[in-house]
Design an enzyme around this catalytic site. Structure first.
Site, PDB file in Angstrom:
ATOM      1  N   HIS A  84      49.674  87.253  26.884  1.00  0.00           N
ATOM      2  CA  HIS A  84      48.522  87.433  27.775  1.00  0.00           C
ATOM      3  C   HIS A  84      48.931  87.101  29.197  1.00  0.00           C
ATOM      4  CE1 HIS A  84      44.470  87.127  29.387  1.00  0.00           C
ATOM      5  NE2 HIS A  84      44.132  87.871  28.357  1.00  0.00           N
ATOM      6  N   ASP A 134      43.061  89.871  20.114  1.00  0.00           N
ATOM      7  CA  ASP A 134      43.186  91.092  19.320  1.00  0.00           C
ATOM      8  C   ASP A 134      44.003  90.908  18.050  1.00  0.00           C
ATOM      9  OD1 ASP A 134      41.724  92.758  21.063  1.00  0.00           O
ATOM     10  OD2 ASP A 134      43.423  92.792  22.428  1.00  0.00           O
TER      11      ASP A 134
HETATM   12  N1  CMC Z   1      55.980  91.176  22.508  1.00  0.00           N
HETATM   13  C1  CMC Z   1      57.236  90.961  22.960  1.00  0.00           C
HETATM   14  N2  CMC Z   1      57.534  90.575  24.213  1.00  0.00           N
HETATM   15  C2  CMC Z   1      56.498  90.407  25.068  1.00  0.00           C
HETATM   16  C3  CMC Z   1      55.163  90.613  24.671  1.00  0.00           C
HETATM   17  C4  CMC Z   1      54.923  91.000  23.326  1.00  0.00           C
HETATM   18  N3  CMC Z   1      53.677  91.205  22.895  1.00  0.00           N
HETATM   19  N4  CMC Z   1      54.346  90.373  25.715  1.00  0.00           N
HETATM   20  C5  CMC Z   1      55.144  90.034  26.747  1.00  0.00           C
HETATM   21  N5  CMC Z   1      56.457  90.052  26.349  1.00  0.00           N
HETATM   22  C6  CMC Z   1      57.603  89.694  27.168  1.00  0.00           C
HETATM   23  C7  CMC Z   1      57.971  90.809  28.139  1.00  0.00           C
HETATM   24  O1  CMC Z   1      58.921  91.676  27.599  1.00  0.00           O
HETATM   25  C8  CMC Z   1      58.491  90.032  29.320  1.00  0.00           C
HETATM   26  O2  CMC Z   1      59.806  89.641  29.037  1.00  0.00           O
HETATM   27  P1  CMC Z   1      60.892  89.513  30.239  1.00  0.00           P
HETATM   28  O3  CMC Z   1      60.364  88.434  31.151  1.00  0.00           O
HETATM   29  O4  CMC Z   1      62.154  89.139  29.545  1.00  0.00           O
HETATM   30  O5  CMC Z   1      60.946  90.848  30.900  1.00  0.00           O
HETATM   31  C9  CMC Z   1      57.653  88.739  29.340  1.00  0.00           C
HETATM   32  O6  CMC Z   1      57.204  88.575  27.973  1.00  0.00           O
HETATM   33  C10 CMC Z   1      56.424  88.824  30.249  1.00  0.00           C
HETATM   34  O7  CMC Z   1      55.711  90.031  29.920  1.00  0.00           O
HETATM   35  P2  CMC Z   1      54.933  90.897  30.989  1.00  0.00           P
HETATM   36  O8  CMC Z   1      54.765  92.270  30.458  1.00  0.00           O
HETATM   37  O9  CMC Z   1      55.565  90.737  32.339  1.00  0.00           O
HETATM   38  O10 CMC Z   1      53.541  90.112  31.001  1.00  0.00           O
HETATM   39  P3  CMC Z   1      52.147  90.673  31.518  1.00  0.00           P
HETATM   40  O11 CMC Z   1      51.359  89.496  31.904  1.00  0.00           O
HETATM   41  O12 CMC Z   1      52.368  91.735  32.539  1.00  0.00           O
HETATM   42  O13 CMC Z   1      51.549  91.395  30.213  1.00  0.00           O
HETATM   43  C11 CMC Z   1      50.339  91.786  28.219  1.00  0.00           C
HETATM   44  C12 CMC Z   1      50.546  90.841  29.434  1.00  0.00           C
HETATM   45  C13 CMC Z   1      49.102  91.328  27.449  1.00  0.00           C
HETATM   46  C14 CMC Z   1      50.089  93.225  28.724  1.00  0.00           C
HETATM   47  C15 CMC Z   1      51.596  91.731  27.320  1.00  0.00           C
HETATM   48  O14 CMC Z   1      51.775  90.425  26.829  1.00  0.00           O
HETATM   49  C16 CMC Z   1      51.518  92.733  26.164  1.00  0.00           C
HETATM   50  O15 CMC Z   1      51.886  93.898  26.342  1.00  0.00           O
HETATM   51  N6  CMC Z   1      51.033  92.295  24.955  1.00  0.00           N
HETATM   52  C17 CMC Z   1      50.826  93.195  23.843  1.00  0.00           C
HETATM   53  C18 CMC Z   1      49.521  93.945  24.022  1.00  0.00           C
HETATM   54  C19 CMC Z   1      48.319  93.077  23.760  1.00  0.00           C
HETATM   55  O16 CMC Z   1      48.240  92.348  22.785  1.00  0.00           O
HETATM   56  N7  CMC Z   1      47.329  93.203  24.654  1.00  0.00           N
HETATM   57  C20 CMC Z   1      46.047  92.481  24.522  1.00  0.00           C
HETATM   58  C21 CMC Z   1      45.847  91.482  25.599  1.00  0.00           C
HETATM   59  S1  CMC Z   1      44.461  90.376  25.291  1.00  0.00           S
HETATM   60  C22 CMC Z   1      43.050  91.377  25.207  1.00  0.00           C
HETATM   61  C23 CMC Z   1      42.853  92.289  26.350  1.00  0.00           C
HETATM   62  O17 CMC Z   1      43.263  92.074  27.483  1.00  0.00           O
HETATM   63  O18 CMC Z   1      42.179  93.288  26.136  1.00  0.00           O
END
Ligand code: CMC
Length: 431
Positions: free
Chosen positions: A308, A366
């Site tokens: 998140h 989720d």
């Molecule tokens: N699985 C594996 N690696 C992950 C994941 C994951 N679910 N989420 C983040 N990472 C890694 C990512 O690869 C990155 O690694 P590095 O620093 O080495 O490049 C690091 O963690 C930070 O990720 P980010 O994409 O920069 O983080 P963000 O804050 O931009 O993204 C997120 C947040 C929720 C989009 C992301 O964690 C994600 O894609 N999660 C899976 C989708 C999900 O469950 N979404 C629901 C969110 S909660 C409900 C809602 O908002 O509706």
């Protein structure tokens, strides 16, 4: 906004600029850069808004390090256990918990707006039977601006109020109709003697040939899912609603924009994607393979329902959702559900892996919601529409707050331009 008591100094090419710092009631201080471009001729750069407060708000507060979520100061854990969805709607919309009389009046206003204009049925029939219910919702909610013209004047507080109630009341009807259409069953009209969650379950699962008895435990679980998703500060879909509304677009169009944004798998679409992932994993012995894929930089796969932007600790909604999953599955006699087992073992495996703990990736709302919804009988395609139903009150509360803000300005980000500078047009024969 209160007067600032602190300031920051920014030095560019030897020249100092003083930037006011505002202190919020909770959360980090905020540096006010509104006059920066006028004074210093520079923009700030923050794609993804990781360090940018785009508005001031009094509705929802998240402490991502503690894993705390507050609506108007009340914690989500208390609201999920002691309150119910329509009371939380009142709290989000009006700022305080209602008195018994206020709650009764609010519930009756919502209840009296649950039907949709009969002609809107034609919209549903225009969609292909296999249309995703989120596509139907984006279209039908956008079309509401054409049917409820008497509540589209955003400058009239009474019309704003009517539009808010209409949206909260009609959204379950629209989502249930999208579902009925997708399975080829007749639409079921709302029943006003039922509470919000029971009415939604009945509109989804009743058929004219057989009456549908709403199980109070399932209705409570549905209500809790709505409550847990009601609002979440300035997330992507809420910010989309605020940006759409900053041009003074009507509320139905703004909420349709929010629904479109919610659909993406990084946001509300994650509940569908998560259950699909759990089904694909299928058995606990395949968990290491999927954990390895999630860690592999060359593989776009991510653990859905994990991570998140704001929570760097447990998502408090996920904790309640996990308890609810146990309760619902036990009630339905499927406590040995293999997918719940995969989910629990996947969570444990990820939390034991330094990749996830070092990056502070925990289960989010989720991760367990899809398991409950599937056990209730919903197909995966309905998970995100249910999120949209629940989040409507959050979008509406934030929209109302924004419209009433005297500082309201159209949202207009700037850019770091990296393209060609001016060059002469080449006639086609010279290219
Ligand atoms: N699985 C594996 N690696 C992950 C994941 C994951 N679910 N989420 C983040 N990472 C890694 C990512 O690869 C990155 O690694 P590095 O620093 O080495 O490049 C690091 O963690 C930070 O990720 P980010 O994409 O920069 O983080 P963000 O804050 O931009 O993204 C997120 C947040 C929720 C989009 C992301 O964690 C994600 O894609 N999660 C899976 C989708 C999900 O469950 N979404 C629901 C969110 S909660 C409900 C809602 O908002 O509706």
């Amino acid at each position: 906004m209160a007067e600032h008591t602190k300031s920051a100094k920014l030095t560019i090419d030897g020249k100092d600029y003083e930037l006011p710092i505002f202190s919020p009631s909770a959360g980090p201080d905020v540096i006010d850069i509104r006059k920066l471009y006028a004074q210093a001729g520079v923009f700030t750069y923050d794609p993804g808004f990781t360090s940018t407060a785009a508005c001031d708000s009094t509705i929802t507060f998240i402490d991502g390090d503690k894993g705390e979520l507050l609506h108007r100061g009340y914690s989500i854990d208390e609201l999920a256990s002691k309150s119910h969805y329509l009371e939380v709607c009142y709290l989000l919309l009006y700022g305080e918990l209602p008195s018994p009389a206020q709650l009764e009046d609010f519930e009756s206003r919502v209840t009296n707006h649950t039907m949709i204009h009969e002609q809107m049925i034609n919209f549903f029939r225009g969609f292909r039977r296999d249309a995703h219910p989120m596509a139907v919702m984006v279209g039908v909610v956008g079309a509401m601006s054409a049917f409820y013209h008497d509540s589209t004047d955003i400058n009239d507080p009474w019309q704003r109020e009517v539009a808010s109630i209409r949206l909260i009341a009609k959204m379950p009807t629209v989502a249930a109709m999208a579902y009925k259409y997708s399975v080829g069953q007749p639409f079921v009209y709302p029943r006003n003697e039922l509470d919000y969650a029971s009415n939604f379950l009945r509109m989804c699962f009743a058929v004219p040939a057989e009456d549908y008895e709403v199980n109070p435990i399932l209705s409570r679980a549905m209500d809790r899912i709505f409550t847990l998703h009601a609002d979440h500060e300035q997330n992507a879909s809420t910010s989309t609603v605020r940006l759409a509304s900053s041009s003074s677009a009507n509320p139905f169009a703004c909420i349709a924009a929010g629904i479109a944004c919610l659909w993406g798998p990084a946001h509300g679409g994650a509940n569908q994607a998560c259950l699909e992932m759990l089904n694909e994993i299928g058995t606990p012995d395949r968990i290491p393979e999927f954990i390895a894929r999630a860690k592999d930089k060359n593989d776009p796969f991510r653990l859905m329902g994990f991570g998140h932007r704001v929570y760097k600790n447990f998502d408090p909604r996920a904790t309640v959702m996990k308890e609810s999953a146990d309760e619902v599955l036990e009630l339905l006699g499927v406590e040995n559900n293999p997918i719940l087992q995969v989910a629990k073992e996947l969570e444990a495996a990820a939390l034991a892996d330094p990749y996830f703990t070092e990056k502070k990736l925990f289960p989010n709302v989720d991760f367990y919601s899809g398991i409950i919804l599937e056990a209730m009988g919903f197909p995966t395609s309905m998970f995100t529409p249910i999120f949209a139903v629940a989040r409507t009150v959050g979008w509406i509360s934030q929209w109302k707050e924004q419209i009433s803000d005297p500082q309201l300005k159209i949202g207009r980000p700037r850019q770091l331009y990296q393209g060609s500078t001016r060059r002469p047009y080449q006639d086609i024969e010279n290219r």
